[in-house]
Design a protein around this motif. Structure first.
Motif, PDB file in Angstrom:
ATOM      1  N   ALA A  17       0.638  -1.338   0.020  1.00 58.96           N
ATOM      2  CA  ALA A  17       0.083  -0.070  -0.269  1.00 58.96           C
ATOM      3  C   ALA A  17       0.871   1.380   0.038  1.00 58.96           C
ATOM      4  O   ALA A  17       0.633   2.296  -0.903  1.00 58.96           O
ATOM      5  N   GLU A  18       1.927   1.041   0.894  1.00 67.88           N
ATOM      6  CA  GLU A  18       2.803   2.449   0.967  1.00 67.88           C
ATOM      7  C   GLU A  18       4.439   2.085   0.515  1.00 67.88           C
ATOM      8  O   GLU A  18       4.988   2.965  -0.040  1.00 67.88           O
ATOM      9  N   THR A  19       4.715   0.937   0.661  1.00 67.15           N
ATOM     10  CA  THR A  19       6.236   0.602   0.579  1.00 67.15           C
ATOM     11  C   THR A  19       6.242  -0.639  -0.310  1.00 67.15           C
ATOM     12  O   THR A  19       5.151  -1.603  -0.253  1.00 67.15           O
ATOM     13  N   TRP A  20       7.351  -0.929  -0.754  1.00 70.58           N
ATOM     14  CA  TRP A  20       7.417  -2.512  -0.968  1.00 70.58           C
ATOM     15  C   TRP A  20       7.470  -3.558   0.013  1.00 70.58           C
ATOM     16  O   TRP A  20       8.004  -3.227   1.079  1.00 70.58           O
ATOM     17  N   GLU A  21       7.046  -4.622  -0.200  1.00 72.82           N
ATOM     18  CA  GLU A  21       6.939  -5.626   0.653  1.00 72.82           C
ATOM     19  C   GLU A  21       7.712  -6.851   0.065  1.00 72.82           C
ATOM     20  O   GLU A  21       7.489  -7.202  -1.008  1.00 72.82           O
ATOM     21  N   ALA A  36      12.552  -0.565   2.349  1.00 70.65           N
ATOM     22  CA  ALA A  36      12.592   0.979   1.937  1.00 70.65           C
ATOM     23  C   ALA A  36      13.047   1.132   0.526  1.00 70.65           C
ATOM     24  O   ALA A  36      12.693   1.841  -0.185  1.00 70.65           O
ATOM     25  N   VAL A  37      13.733   0.013   0.095  1.00 72.01           N
ATOM     26  CA  VAL A  37      14.301  -0.231  -1.345  1.00 72.01           C
ATOM     27  C   VAL A  37      13.954  -1.589  -1.798  1.00 72.01           C
ATOM     28  O   VAL A  37      14.276  -2.427  -1.235  1.00 72.01           O
ATOM     29  N   ARG A 147      -4.908   0.424  -2.759  1.00 72.13           N
ATOM     30  CA  ARG A 147      -3.804   1.378  -3.028  1.00 72.13           C
ATOM     31  C   ARG A 147      -2.325   0.608  -3.008  1.00 72.13           C
ATOM     32  O   ARG A 147      -2.037  -0.343  -2.444  1.00 72.13           O
ATOM     33  N   GLU A 148      -1.767   1.338  -3.930  1.00 72.82           N
ATOM     34  CA  GLU A 148      -0.331   0.726  -4.369  1.00 72.82           C
ATOM     35  C   GLU A 148       0.597   1.835  -4.203  1.00 72.82           C
ATOM     36  O   GLU A 148       0.773   2.695  -5.101  1.00 72.82           O
ATOM     37  N   ALA A 204      -8.884  -2.638   1.348  1.00 72.66           N
ATOM     38  CA  ALA A 204      -8.277  -1.730   2.545  1.00 72.66           C
ATOM     39  C   ALA A 204      -8.027  -2.177   3.812  1.00 72.66           C
ATOM     40  O   ALA A 204      -9.333  -2.939   4.013  1.00 72.66           O
ATOM     41  N   ASP A 205      -7.289  -1.944   4.337  1.00 74.15           N
ATOM     42  CA  ASP A 205      -7.071  -2.153   5.977  1.00 74.15           C
ATOM     43  C   ASP A 205      -7.919  -1.541   7.020  1.00 74.15           C
ATOM     44  O   ASP A 205      -7.730  -1.895   8.214  1.00 74.15           O
ATOM     45  N   GLU A 206      -8.242  -0.372   6.437  1.00 70.61           N
ATOM     46  CA  GLU A 206      -9.016   0.798   7.503  1.00 70.61           C
ATOM     47  C   GLU A 206     -10.327  -0.066   8.121  1.00 70.61           C
ATOM     48  O   GLU A 206     -11.230  -0.182   6.899  1.00 70.61           O
ATOM     49  N   ALA A 207     -10.571   0.001   9.281  1.00 69.50           N
ATOM     50  CA  ALA A 207     -11.612  -0.706   9.695  1.00 69.50           C
ATOM     51  C   ALA A 207     -12.822   0.575   9.839  1.00 69.50           C
ATOM     52  O   ALA A 207     -14.048  -0.081   9.721  1.00 69.50           O
ATOM     53  N   ASP A 208     -12.570   1.600   9.744  1.00 63.21           N
ATOM     54  CA  ASP A 208     -13.661   2.613   9.998  1.00 63.21           C
ATOM     55  C   ASP A 208     -14.021   3.274   8.735  1.00 63.21           C
ATOM     56  O   ASP A 208     -14.323   4.588   8.697  1.00 63.21           O
ATOM     57  N   LEU A 209     -13.487   2.752   7.478  1.00 64.82           N
ATOM     58  CA  LEU A 209     -13.760   3.338   6.434  1.00 64.82           C
ATOM     59  C   LEU A 209     -15.255   3.405   6.077  1.00 64.82           C
ATOM     60  O   LEU A 209     -15.795   2.269   5.684  1.00 64.82           O
TER      61      LEU A 209
END
Length: 408
Positions: A17-21, A36-37, A147-148, A204-209
């Motif tokens: 969603a925000e960084t590489w995994e 991070a990289v 989100r990617e 999405a992981d947001e519970a309150d979305l």
């Protein structure tokens, strides 16, 4: 503990969603590491690079073609026409058949975007490359949003195959993003590329979305779920090979060749060392055998030398050619007539000396020449001076001989 290659996991380098995994997936567990990289690390049986939506174009097209070669040629021409064919990426595009209808085929053409990613300098090369949405298992006939790497992306599938994916202009899920995804879905539905949309899925992981507004705006049922764990299937492998990945693979092939050359050199050096050691052992064994033989022959050689010394001591008495009496007889035979008389005969070891008188110098020279030419006395080197002439005309002579060879 370091894992063996047999149970080493599959590594999937995936855009989160925000960084590489980095996902390490085996038969026991699934482990996720934020990076991070983007880079692979640690042991792995297979390394899979998931190309993010932001690094690729996915273009669904109806084409006319009878085989894969014709479809590939048509896909390449379409990319060149739209200015999406990158000359610096010779393996920068691929295509996949979605379905066939009558005389046309629906294909999805994939191409590298200009903002293609690069891996860390120390990263191993990927073994396989896939499109990131294909590893998530896009549900059929659904508009999927997630989100990617900080951007909102969307995708749709038909018959278990990815039809398209795209990056949304909005970075947040708002009314503009909703209008964009619905517009894309209706356009592809109008062209017969996708089935009528049955709903929207938001990963999405947001519970309150709050997604009620999205359902009201689009008129489609909305479902929220967690982003699936990426799952690799061999049939999802793409033919796209970015230049940086090709360079990494070439670097690893060079390393493998270098290791093989070093291993071969080490084996050859070991073989040569063994051959040298065997040759050295054989040489030492032969040397020992030779020393033993010499040691066995030394007593016999010493005995032979002693016998030879004893023979030398008695040779002059038992060898007719070396006996003093025999030599005197030879000298007498050479002294022809009554004109030669021997006044002295001396023998010491290998040296013989004779003195005498002759009635004339010519008689003396004739006698001396006969001695030096005698075959019986050829074992000596004879030397003499000019005879001395007396007042009465007689000549006194002297001759010496040194043995040049020893007769046994």
């Amino acid at each position: 503990m370091k894992q063996s290659r047999k149970n080493a996991p599959i590594q999937i380098l995936f855009p989160g969603a925000e960084t590489w995994e980095l996902w390490a997936i085996d038969s026991v567990e699934q482990r996720q590491t934020a990076l991070a990289v983007p880079a692979f690390c640690g042991p792995a049986f297979l390394r899979v690079l998931a190309l993010p939506v932001t690094s690729t174009y996915a273009i669904p097209l109806w084409m006319i073609g009878r085989n894969s070669e014709e479809l590939r040629g048509a896909a390449e021409l379409h990319l060149e026409k739209d200015g999406l064919r990158r000359e610096d990426e010779p393996d920068g595009f691929d295509f996949e058949r979605i379905l066939a209808q009558e005389n046309r085929v629906l294909v999805r053409v994939d191409a590298l975007a200009k903002s293609v990613l690069k891996l860390g300098e120390e990263s191993p090369a990927p073994d396989s490359i896939c499109l990131a949405p294909k590893l998530l298992g896009i549900p059929d006939d659904q508009i999927v949003i997630w989100r990617e790497l900080g951007r909102l992306v969307t995708a749709m599938a038909r018959g278990g195959k990815l039809v398209y994916h795209n990056v949304l202009a909005s970075s947040v899920l708002d009314g503009r993003a909703a209008e964009e995804v619905v517009r894309w879905a209706r356009q592809f539905q109008f062209q017969g590329m996708v089935n009528p949309c049955s709903g929207i899925t938001v990963w999405a992981d947001e519970a309150d979305l709050d997604l009620a507004w999205l359902q009201e705006k689009t008129g489609l049922p909305v479902t929220q779920a967690a982003l699936p764990v990426p799952h690799f299937r061999p049939e999802d492998v793409s033919a796209i090979l970015p230049r940086f990945a090709a360079d990494l693979q070439a670097r690893e092939r060079r390393k493998v060749r270098t290791r093989r050359l070093l291993a071969g050199s080490a084996v050859l050096a070991g073989v040569l060392l063994v051959v040298f050691a065997v040759a050295l052992v054989l040489a030492l064994q032969n040397q020992k055998v030779l020393r033993d033989r010499i040691a066995a022959l030394l007593p016999a050689a010493s005995e032979i030398e002693q016998v030879q010394l004893r023979w030398e001591e008695v040779a002059s008495a038992v060898d007719p050619e070396r006996s003093p009496l025999e030599m005197m007889l030879l000298f007498r035979q050479l002294a022809i007539g009554e004109g030669i008389s021997l006044t002295r005969f001396e023998r010491s070891g290998e040296r013989v000396a004779i003195k005498g008188r002759a009635v004339s110098p010519s008689e003396a020279l004739q006698f001396l020449g006969a001695i030096s030419r005698s075959e019986a006395l050829s074992g000596y080197d004879w030397t003499y001076a000019q005879p001395l002439i007396g007042q009465d005309g007689t000549a006194t002579f002297e001759i010496e001989g040194t043995a040049t060879s020893v007769n046994p």
